[in-house]
Design an enzyme around this catalytic site. Structure first.
Site, PDB file in Angstrom:
ATOM      1  N   ARG A  53       0.870  -1.166   0.000  1.00  7.22           N
ATOM      2  CA  ARG A  53       0.000   0.000   0.000  1.00  7.22           C
ATOM      3  C   ARG A  53       0.912   1.223   0.000  1.00  7.22           C
ATOM      4  O   ARG A  53       2.124   1.116   0.045  1.00  7.22           O
ATOM      5  CB  ARG A  53      -0.957   0.009   1.174  1.00  7.22           C
ATOM      6  CG  ARG A  53      -0.559  -0.721   2.458  1.00  7.22           C
ATOM      7  CD  ARG A  53       0.626  -0.157   3.145  1.00  7.22           C
ATOM      8  NE  ARG A  53       0.460   1.279   3.353  1.00  7.22           N
ATOM      9  CZ  ARG A  53       1.467   2.104   3.601  1.00  7.22           C
ATOM     10  NH1 ARG A  53       2.700   1.655   3.668  1.00  7.22           N
ATOM     11  NH2 ARG A  53       1.242   3.382   3.775  1.00  7.22           N
ATOM     12  N   GLY A  54       0.276   2.394  -0.159  1.00  8.67           N
ATOM     13  CA  GLY A  54       1.081   3.602  -0.334  1.00  8.67           C
ATOM     14  C   GLY A  54       1.089   3.967  -1.807  1.00  8.67           C
ATOM     15  O   GLY A  54       1.407   3.121  -2.655  1.00  8.67           O
ATOM     16  N   ASP A 244      -2.026  10.696  -1.488  1.00  7.74           N
ATOM     17  CA  ASP A 244      -2.384   9.708  -2.504  1.00  7.74           C
ATOM     18  C   ASP A 244      -2.776  10.369  -3.799  1.00  7.74           C
ATOM     19  O   ASP A 244      -2.772   9.738  -4.856  1.00  7.74           O
ATOM     20  CB  ASP A 244      -3.525   8.844  -1.970  1.00  7.74           C
ATOM     21  CG  ASP A 244      -3.074   8.081  -0.745  1.00  7.74           C
ATOM     22  OD1 ASP A 244      -3.060   8.685   0.357  1.00  7.74           O
ATOM     23  OD2 ASP A 244      -2.666   6.911  -0.882  1.00  7.74           O
ATOM     24  N   LYS A 255      -4.658   9.906   3.823  1.00 11.40           N
ATOM     25  CA  LYS A 255      -5.363   9.023   4.742  1.00 11.40           C
ATOM     26  C   LYS A 255      -6.356   9.769   5.621  1.00 11.40           C
ATOM     27  O   LYS A 255      -6.056  10.872   6.083  1.00 11.40           O
ATOM     28  CB  LYS A 255      -4.338   8.294   5.619  1.00 11.40           C
ATOM     29  CG  LYS A 255      -4.888   7.258   6.546  1.00 11.40           C
ATOM     30  CD  LYS A 255      -5.756   6.205   5.868  1.00 11.40           C
ATOM     31  CE  LYS A 255      -5.041   5.558   4.717  1.00 11.40           C
ATOM     32  NZ  LYS A 255      -5.851   4.651   3.906  1.00 11.40           N
TER      33      LYS A 255
HETATM   34  C1  LIG Z   1       3.465   8.031   0.083  1.00 17.34           C
HETATM   35  S1  LIG Z   1       1.846   7.594  -0.156  1.00 17.34           S
HETATM   36  C2  LIG Z   1       1.405   7.147   1.435  1.00 17.34           C
HETATM   37  C3  LIG Z   1      -0.059   7.279   1.641  1.00 17.34           C
HETATM   38  O1  LIG Z   1      -0.726   6.054   1.316  1.00 17.34           O
HETATM   39  C4  LIG Z   1      -1.497   5.693   2.450  1.00 17.34           C
HETATM   40  O2  LIG Z   1      -2.693   5.117   2.093  1.00 17.34           O
HETATM   41  P1  LIG Z   1      -2.809   3.503   2.068  1.00 17.34           P
HETATM   42  O3  LIG Z   1      -1.969   2.975   3.194  1.00 17.34           O
HETATM   43  O4  LIG Z   1      -4.298   3.258   2.249  1.00 17.34           O
HETATM   44  O5  LIG Z   1      -2.318   3.079   0.714  1.00 17.34           O
HETATM   45  C5  LIG Z   1      -1.689   6.976   3.196  1.00 17.34           C
HETATM   46  O6  LIG Z   1      -2.677   7.794   2.642  1.00 17.34           O
HETATM   47  C6  LIG Z   1      -0.339   7.568   3.063  1.00 17.34           C
HETATM   48  O7  LIG Z   1      -0.214   8.927   3.361  1.00 17.34           O
END
Ligand SMILES: CSC[C@H]1O[C@H](OP(=O)(O)O)[C@H](O)[C@@H]1O
Length: 368
Positions: A53-54, A244, A255
């Site tokens: 994720r990320g 994101d 997030k």
């Molecule tokens: C560097 S992007 C990181 C960003 O992604 C996370 O969301 P997720 O864990 O649901 O993919 C979160 O919004 C982070 O800030």
């Protein structure tokens, strides 16, 4: 980054030269597991179910998913089907669409028999490029931390609050919000990181805390609702988060809970920064609240939580009554007016159309 005495990226080509290895982040911080993706279908599951994720890492993983597709069938129709399968895994991070568009355009310009080699080369290029983008964000963000450090008493740390995980685990390496933190620590600038746990998926408690502990960076885990209180009491010098999707006007989607942190920061005159590589900018949208699709994830992620039992088993427990429904919007949008600066690979931009255009003149001004 370091894991024990070894260096890891979050994603890498398996020694078989075809499948793709990832750190399966679902088991952190209690277990470090590597998973191997051998098909585009497995890649889609890994993205949708947040094994990876990320935003930047989602994009690079999808790029390798397109490469895996060329092993099975490199035809236009198969590439289009793979594109759609991967694109529908997670709707908010723009890096996913950016990576898929990049891969599909690159591959369709070639005859099918050349696509497999080209796909793996392009995916590797996007992975390497992501590392360089993160390092550049780190260098640019380091100057912000350095300026704040100059206002502190000798030895006093710069107190940095971050939300969710925008660390090396959210990218291929180094991270976005954490890259300046790592470089500040390497430069000997004392920092202390307040880590928002970030309910309901707890990326802060599970991932950012694990990263900070793994690199010996002083940190404290806090509940999401404590950040404003700490700001009111002068205990936070700056906030830095990831994103994101950021609009051409500087609105930042990140997030869930980021918006509330930004409101508290503005109310307490705490600088609020966002670290992002330019592939996270969606040049086709301007009003983030109205235009960015917010992923609604299963309510079960709110109603239950994963952890390690006293007996060492990783298990899920329910935290609310069985019949209580739960809603789970995974992101929110922080308006540009609440953002002090966007820390990009090209420098720090004011969160405005003009500020972004100054750093990216060749991209700004695109029609929606
Ligand atoms: C560097 S992007 C990181 C960003 O992604 C996370 O969301 P997720 O864990 O649901 O993919 C979160 O919004 C982070 O800030």
């Amino acid at each position: 980054m370091k894991v024990g005495d070894r260096h890891f990226r979050t994603i890498w080509l398996n020694e078989d030269g075809q499948s793709v290895d990832i750190i399966d982040q679902r088991w952190l911080p209690h277990d470090f597991r590597v998973a191997t993706l051998a098909s585009v279908d497995q890649t889609a599951v890994a993205i949708r179910d947040m094994w990876v994720r990320g935003a930047p890492l989602i994009g690079v993983t999808a790029a390798y998913g397109m490469a895996l597709q060329t092993l099975a069938d490199p035809s236009d129709e198969a590439l289009d089907a793979a594109y759609e399968l991967l694109h529908e895994t997670r709707p908010t991070a723009i890096n996913l669409r950016w990576a898929l568009d990049t891969m599909r355009a690159h591959l369709k310009a070639l005859p099918p028999e050349e696509r497999r080699a080209a796909a793996y080369a392009k995916a590797a290029e996007l992975a390497d490029e992501d590392v360089e983008l993160s390092r550049a964000i780190g260098r640019n963000g380091l100057e912000v931390i350095r300026r704040i450090a100059e206002t502190k008493k000798p030895g006093e740390p710069v107190n940095i609050l971050t939300h969710c995980n925008a660390g090396w685990l959210a990218t291929v390496d180094y991270g976005t919000a954490t890259a300046p933190i790592y470089l500040a620590a390497e430069a000997g600038i004392p920092v202390h990181v307040y880590v928002d746990e970030t309910r309901p998926r707890n990326q802060g408690a599970y991932l950012t805390a694990w990263e900070m502990a793994g690199h010996g960076i002083s940190h404290t885990l806090i509940v999401d609702n404590a950040g404003g209180h700490l700001m009111q009491h002068g205990e936070i010098d700056m906030v830095i988060v990831g994103t994101d999707r950021t609009t051409a006007d500087g609105d930042v989607c990140n997030k869930i809970g980021t918006y509330l942190k930004a409101l508290a920061a503005r109310d307490n005159n705490v600088p609020f920064y966002v670290g992002l590589p330019s592939p996270t900018i969606d040049w086709t949208v301007r009003d983030g609240v109205r235009e960015i699709p917010i992923e609604e994830r299963p309510g079960e992620e709110v109603s239950s939580v994963w952890g390690r039992t006293e007996g060492g088993e990783i298990a899920q427990v329910r935290v609310s009554p069985d019949l209580t429904p739960a809603r789970n919007p995974a992101f929110d949008v922080t308006p540009a007016r609440l953002i002090t600066g966007l820390i990009t690979e090209r420098g720090i931009a004011e969160a405005s159309p003009e500020g972004i255009a100054r750093l990216f003149p060749e991209k700004a001004g695109r029609s929606p």
